[in-house]
Design a protein around this motif. Sequence first.
Motif, PDB file in Angstrom:
ATOM      1  N   HIS A 509       0.857  -1.192   0.000  1.00  0.00           N
ATOM      2  CA  HIS A 509       0.000   0.000   0.000  1.00  0.00           C
ATOM      3  C   HIS A 509       0.891   1.238   0.000  1.00  0.00           C
ATOM      4  O   HIS A 509       0.725   2.135   0.808  1.00  0.00           O
ATOM      5  CB  HIS A 509      -0.972  -0.026   1.170  1.00  0.00           C
ATOM      6  CG  HIS A 509      -0.432  -0.752   2.379  1.00  0.00           C
ATOM      7  ND1 HIS A 509      -0.469  -2.125   2.503  1.00  0.00           N
ATOM      8  CD2 HIS A 509       0.197  -0.312   3.478  1.00  0.00           C
ATOM      9  CE1 HIS A 509       0.109  -2.484   3.638  1.00  0.00           C
ATOM     10  NE2 HIS A 509       0.531  -1.401   4.233  1.00  0.00           N
ATOM     11  N   GLY A 510       1.844   1.193  -0.938  1.00  0.00           N
ATOM     12  CA  GLY A 510       2.768   2.307  -1.107  1.00  0.00           C
ATOM     13  C   GLY A 510       4.222   1.865  -1.116  1.00  0.00           C
ATOM     14  O   GLY A 510       5.097   2.592  -1.561  1.00  0.00           O
ATOM     15  N   GLN A 511       4.482   0.644  -0.620  1.00  0.00           N
ATOM     16  CA  GLN A 511       5.866   0.205  -0.425  1.00  0.00           C
ATOM     17  C   GLN A 511       6.544  -0.256  -1.705  1.00  0.00           C
ATOM     18  O   GLN A 511       7.752  -0.486  -1.700  1.00  0.00           O
ATOM     19  CB  GLN A 511       5.905  -0.926   0.605  1.00  0.00           C
ATOM     20  CG  GLN A 511       5.407  -0.539   1.994  1.00  0.00           C
ATOM     21  CD  GLN A 511       3.920  -0.747   2.188  1.00  0.00           C
ATOM     22  OE1 GLN A 511       3.141  -0.804   1.238  1.00  0.00           O
ATOM     23  NE2 GLN A 511       3.494  -0.838   3.423  1.00  0.00           N
ATOM     24  N   GLY A 512       5.791  -0.463  -2.767  1.00  0.00           N
ATOM     25  CA  GLY A 512       6.424  -0.825  -4.035  1.00  0.00           C
ATOM     26  C   GLY A 512       6.789  -2.289  -4.175  1.00  0.00           C
ATOM     27  O   GLY A 512       7.731  -2.641  -4.890  1.00  0.00           O
ATOM     28  N   MET A 675      16.003   3.589  -4.722  1.00  0.00           N
ATOM     29  CA  MET A 675      15.004   4.654  -4.881  1.00  0.00           C
ATOM     30  C   MET A 675      13.825   4.425  -3.935  1.00  0.00           C
ATOM     31  O   MET A 675      13.372   5.343  -3.238  1.00  0.00           O
ATOM     32  CB  MET A 675      14.524   4.671  -6.341  1.00  0.00           C
ATOM     33  CG  MET A 675      13.427   5.673  -6.618  1.00  0.00           C
ATOM     34  SD  MET A 675      12.701   5.444  -8.268  1.00  0.00           S
ATOM     35  CE  MET A 675      11.547   4.085  -7.956  1.00  0.00           C
ATOM     36  N   ILE A 676      13.358   3.188  -3.895  1.00  0.00           N
ATOM     37  CA  ILE A 676      12.215   2.875  -3.037  1.00  0.00           C
ATOM     38  C   ILE A 676      12.617   2.952  -1.565  1.00  0.00           C
ATOM     39  O   ILE A 676      11.873   3.475  -0.730  1.00  0.00           O
ATOM     40  CB  ILE A 676      11.652   1.482  -3.403  1.00  0.00           C
ATOM     41  CG1 ILE A 676      10.923   1.569  -4.748  1.00  0.00           C
ATOM     42  CG2 ILE A 676      10.729   0.958  -2.317  1.00  0.00           C
ATOM     43  CD1 ILE A 676      10.425   0.233  -5.279  1.00  0.00           C
ATOM     44  N   VAL A 677      13.799   2.463  -1.247  1.00  0.00           N
ATOM     45  CA  VAL A 677      14.270   2.505   0.149  1.00  0.00           C
ATOM     46  C   VAL A 677      14.372   3.949   0.635  1.00  0.00           C
ATOM     47  O   VAL A 677      13.916   4.285   1.733  1.00  0.00           O
ATOM     48  CB  VAL A 677      15.620   1.768   0.280  1.00  0.00           C
ATOM     49  CG1 VAL A 677      16.346   2.158   1.561  1.00  0.00           C
ATOM     50  CG2 VAL A 677      15.389   0.263   0.232  1.00  0.00           C
TER      51      VAL A 677
ATOM     52  N   GLN B  98       3.872   7.016  -3.720  1.00  0.00           N
ATOM     53  CA  GLN B  98       3.996   5.685  -3.121  1.00  0.00           C
ATOM     54  C   GLN B  98       2.658   4.957  -3.199  1.00  0.00           C
ATOM     55  O   GLN B  98       2.448   4.136  -4.089  1.00  0.00           O
ATOM     56  CB  GLN B  98       4.549   5.793  -1.697  1.00  0.00           C
ATOM     57  CG  GLN B  98       6.034   6.260  -1.713  1.00  0.00           C
ATOM     58  CD  GLN B  98       6.682   6.287  -0.357  1.00  0.00           C
ATOM     59  OE1 GLN B  98       6.242   5.647   0.584  1.00  0.00           O
ATOM     60  NE2 GLN B  98       7.776   7.058  -0.238  1.00  0.00           N
ATOM     61  N   CYS B  99       1.714   5.275  -2.289  1.00  0.00           N
ATOM     62  CA  CYS B  99       0.437   4.545  -2.361  1.00  0.00           C
ATOM     63  C   CYS B  99      -0.422   5.012  -3.518  1.00  0.00           C
ATOM     64  O   CYS B  99      -1.359   4.333  -3.915  1.00  0.00           O
ATOM     65  CB  CYS B  99      -0.325   4.645  -1.044  1.00  0.00           C
ATOM     66  SG  CYS B  99      -1.256   6.174  -0.803  1.00  0.00           S
ATOM     67  N   GLY B 100      -0.160   6.194  -4.031  1.00  0.00           N
ATOM     68  CA  GLY B 100      -0.863   6.680  -5.219  1.00  0.00           C
ATOM     69  C   GLY B 100      -2.163   7.404  -4.947  1.00  0.00           C
ATOM     70  O   GLY B 100      -2.770   7.935  -5.880  1.00  0.00           O
ATOM     71  N   PHE B 101      -2.589   7.466  -3.693  1.00  0.00           N
ATOM     72  CA  PHE B 101      -3.929   8.015  -3.446  1.00  0.00           C
ATOM     73  C   PHE B 101      -3.957   9.535  -3.582  1.00  0.00           C
ATOM     74  O   PHE B 101      -4.890  10.093  -4.144  1.00  0.00           O
ATOM     75  CB  PHE B 101      -4.424   7.597  -2.059  1.00  0.00           C
ATOM     76  CG  PHE B 101      -5.905   7.796  -1.885  1.00  0.00           C
ATOM     77  CD1 PHE B 101      -6.796   6.862  -2.390  1.00  0.00           C
ATOM     78  CD2 PHE B 101      -6.409   8.908  -1.227  1.00  0.00           C
ATOM     79  CE1 PHE B 101      -8.174   7.042  -2.249  1.00  0.00           C
ATOM     80  CE2 PHE B 101      -7.769   9.098  -1.085  1.00  0.00           C
ATOM     81  CZ  PHE B 101      -8.656   8.164  -1.596  1.00  0.00           C
ATOM     82  N   CYS B 102      -2.920  10.196  -3.100  1.00  0.00           N
ATOM     83  CA  CYS B 102      -2.879  11.662  -3.216  1.00  0.00           C
ATOM     84  C   CYS B 102      -2.399  12.097  -4.586  1.00  0.00           C
ATOM     85  O   CYS B 102      -2.487  13.277  -4.934  1.00  0.00           O
ATOM     86  CB  CYS B 102      -1.984  12.270  -2.132  1.00  0.00           C
ATOM     87  SG  CYS B 102      -0.203  12.116  -2.469  1.00  0.00           S
ATOM     88  N   CYS B 136       2.822   9.555   2.592  1.00  0.00           N
ATOM     89  CA  CYS B 136       3.824   8.520   2.280  1.00  0.00           C
ATOM     90  C   CYS B 136       5.224   9.069   2.029  1.00  0.00           C
ATOM     91  O   CYS B 136       6.200   8.474   2.460  1.00  0.00           O
ATOM     92  CB  CYS B 136       3.420   7.752   1.018  1.00  0.00           C
ATOM     93  SG  CYS B 136       1.940   6.732   1.164  1.00  0.00           S
ATOM     94  N   THR B 137       5.333  10.135   1.281  1.00  0.00           N
ATOM     95  CA  THR B 137       6.625  10.491   0.687  1.00  0.00           C
ATOM     96  C   THR B 137       7.437  11.494   1.488  1.00  0.00           C
ATOM     97  O   THR B 137       8.601  11.735   1.166  1.00  0.00           O
ATOM     98  CB  THR B 137       6.443  11.127  -0.704  1.00  0.00           C
ATOM     99  OG1 THR B 137       5.759  12.382  -0.521  1.00  0.00           O
ATOM    100  CG2 THR B 137       5.641  10.241  -1.629  1.00  0.00           C
ATOM    101  N   GLY B 138       6.823  12.129   2.493  1.00  0.00           N
ATOM    102  CA  GLY B 138       7.517  13.212   3.176  1.00  0.00           C
ATOM    103  C   GLY B 138       7.767  14.398   2.265  1.00  0.00           C
ATOM    104  O   GLY B 138       8.533  15.287   2.591  1.00  0.00           O
TER     105      GLY B 138
END
Lengths: 791, 157
Positions: A509-512, A675-677, B98-102, B136-138
């Motif tokens: 849910h966002g972690q890729g 990149m993901i980390v 990241q999660c894509g929602f925003c 998610c991304t800060g």
Amino acid sequence: MSDNGSNGTGFIGASLKRKEDARFLTGRGRYTDDINLPGQLYAHLLRSTVAHASLGSVDTSAAKAAPGVHAVFTGADMEHVGGVPTGWLIHSKDGSPMVEPKHPAMAVGKVRHVGEIVAIVVAETRDQAREAAALIDVDYQDLPAVASLEAARADGAPKVWDEADGNLCYDWEVGDRAAAEAAIDGAAHVVSIDVVNQRLVPNAIEPRAAIGNFDPTTDEYTLYTTSQNPHLIRLLLGAFVLGLPEHKLRIVAPDVGGGFGSKIPHYAEEAILTWTAGQLCRPVKWTSDRSEAFVSDTQGRDHLSTATLGLDQDGRFVGLKVSTKANLGAYLSTFATCVPTYLYGILFAGPYTTPAIYVEVEGVFTNTVPVDALRGAGRPEATYLLERLVDKAAAATGIDRVDIRRRNFIREFPYQTPVALQYDQGDYDATLDLALSAADWDGFEARRSEAGSRGKLRGIGISTFIEACGIAPSAVVGSLGARAGLYEVGSVRVHPTGSVSVFTGTHSHGQGHETTFAQIVAETLGVDFEAVDVVHGDTNAIPFGMGTYGSRSLAVGGTAIYNAVQKVIAKGRKIAAHLLEASEEDIEFADGNFTVAGTDRSKSIGEVALTAYVPHNYPEGLEPGLEETAFYDPLNFTFPAGTHIAEVEVDPETGVVELVSVTGADDVGRIINPMIVNGQLHGGLAHGIGQALLEHCEYDAEGQLVTGSYMNYTMPRAGDLPNFNINHNTTHCTHNPLGVKGVGEVGSIGVPPAVINAVVDALSPLGVTHIEMPATSERVWQAIQAAQAQD
Amino acid sequence: MPAVTMKVNGVSRSAEVEGRTLLVDFLREKLALTGTHVGCDTSQCGACVVHVNGQSVKSCTCLAVDADGAEVTTIEGLANGADLHPMQEAFREHHGLQCGFCTPGMVMSAIDLVNNNPDPGEADVRQWLDGNFCRCTGYHNIVKSVLAGASAMGGGS
């Protein structure tokens, strides 16, 4: 093959762009509320407006007669189903089990927090359901509420549960009390601190939603839900609440818009929607709005603690004692009881060699929204307390803040702590040195002077920390009260023409995961990255799983996938040996090719896969097909560690804190996708900074949530945060084949004490020695005024 | 019920709506354009940002009838087939999601920033995105993405 399973194709360690992004960037993500089923009805949940009351009559007659309404159900209608369970049994010091009251899906007899579900209204449209709910007449007979830890533990406090004297759920301990107290009594220096770890609201940007469906032709239930762990929901909902067997219950967690812990628990709404769909034989959808989320999503943190650290004359820690009250809310959510115990108390060695540690925790019921995991879950609370205490110890002994940490670092591994954990590997000096250099720690005094010339108070703060991730070895957690195993499942299906489907019980849910896990499979199986798809979030598609939380997906779920690949290779080796008329022992596998050692005779994984599905020329006795599943139960927790440094400037006139810079030097184990980390580190840092400077969930004395919307709960915004200076020093985890540790929670664990230590450092010339989170301008200004009044 | 007609992503769309129907509900429920999201009920989070007549609007705070006759662009209307809009591409390149929602609201808001200020600096981006929350991304990689997207859209830097 290099160490840790790499075939050297270069996928592991590369910042490949994410597979999931194309759909998210074009509006084709498929979140729960985006799904509409034929014949779908809409639900509105009527929630308690009071924190504590006996429920008199609940008159639903007008609502039932309202336009478009199909049904209204209350707690009485669902009273026969099981309670919403909690996942972890904690025992008190005296060996007695925790107080574990039944948690009815809808309120029965009493309501115990604002937001508790009293009734469900199902109608043709969302608006009709909402309007009909307003016609329900609930007779709340108010009872006195306890909304804070102090109120709940006061003598003669009103009781949330009749069976919980003093509102105590448990009184737990870990470590050796006598040893810790003796060490402190004999210490050359003793420092103490009282800290509040304030309550937070997780606030994933996607509100929770659920669609229940029942197919009477097959007797199958399907629940679409915003969950981090669909199989866990199936287990808890099916086995404990509704009594449905697994083969008749499908849970789908499609794209989920952030979780941060708040989408771990099995929620009452999931049971209510599934049950209601069965009653009506129609799909029923519920989507939370944000105001509703503030009083119904589980919340996080909420501790009051006092701690004492003893040091010898050289500044070495000799004993630590911690006493904590942890707010559990009104009902026990899925991980509620273990977060302030086994994810908290066992962290108090930190990266230090403290030989005697004792931690006691009171789990306390209050008339507030249930508390559960929030990014870091227990480990931020422990780290904050410890790192504030270490700074106080430095001030009390006159030893430099960096030096005192370095004097106490663990340097020999494996290291058995006095509080249950055994660290396998780490290099805390390396991350400390890296952070000091990256943050130009030595140049700080010049920056402080320069800021002073502008009338600003500049401060710098540090935190050196460890976390326990990759939860968790089943036998260990089972002995500590967990009611489930915490292994993970991975399945790898090589299709006849060589493309690969990977099935994981974790949830992204966002972690890729769709990218990272594909990189692992592409590299280890020697296939193209584009030929690998990762499937998650559907209990009908995936064999089993325990889900995503506690930074476990890569260390536990990734290892399960890796092990499944090894099984595929082992089978492929038999097929290749047969095709190449060689012995199995002579077959080497690298870069996707099975080769007879010392020759150029080889078969590709694609040729082997085709043979497996078209087995005309095939090893005798071997099953056709090329698909393998692995259950991986980790041998230990993983132990990411690092150093975070924050630098702030405080305006003494207004108390406004400007976060000037944040530097992290982290050891998160082997990195699959940098990149993901780094993205995970950024997000965790923002969450931790939010706690340190902005966020605070507050109730009034009657249990009304004061901070119930984005109007008054301060979410971190782009302008509140700096760019982050991220650095890595990597040691490999020794007990999983990938050498990975975990990264999702690092920032929220490590950075809050660094920020507060920086604020206190900035204010120290004024005599301020402590400030509670969040360090808002009001709080800082008042601390300045109080310090000046003492002068 | 009143009928509304608007050009959505270049196509004329008509439907009957209640007077109280929000633009976001019209897009999501009537037109099945579910890329536009709802993340709050106080007009703060920005997950619902679309363009109405070329300007960013929080579609949770706009009635569908108020957009009658307007040109509306949603996240679904940005890409040209498989070719992403430069701002979408920048978010992909710089891991701005990241999660894509925003994300849809972020991208729509970012494009409007660049339309107003073709060469924004970091501080401009952070200030402009005040009404777009990401958990998610800060924001680190979002800011990076927007700056790169601005440049790719033809801005100065």
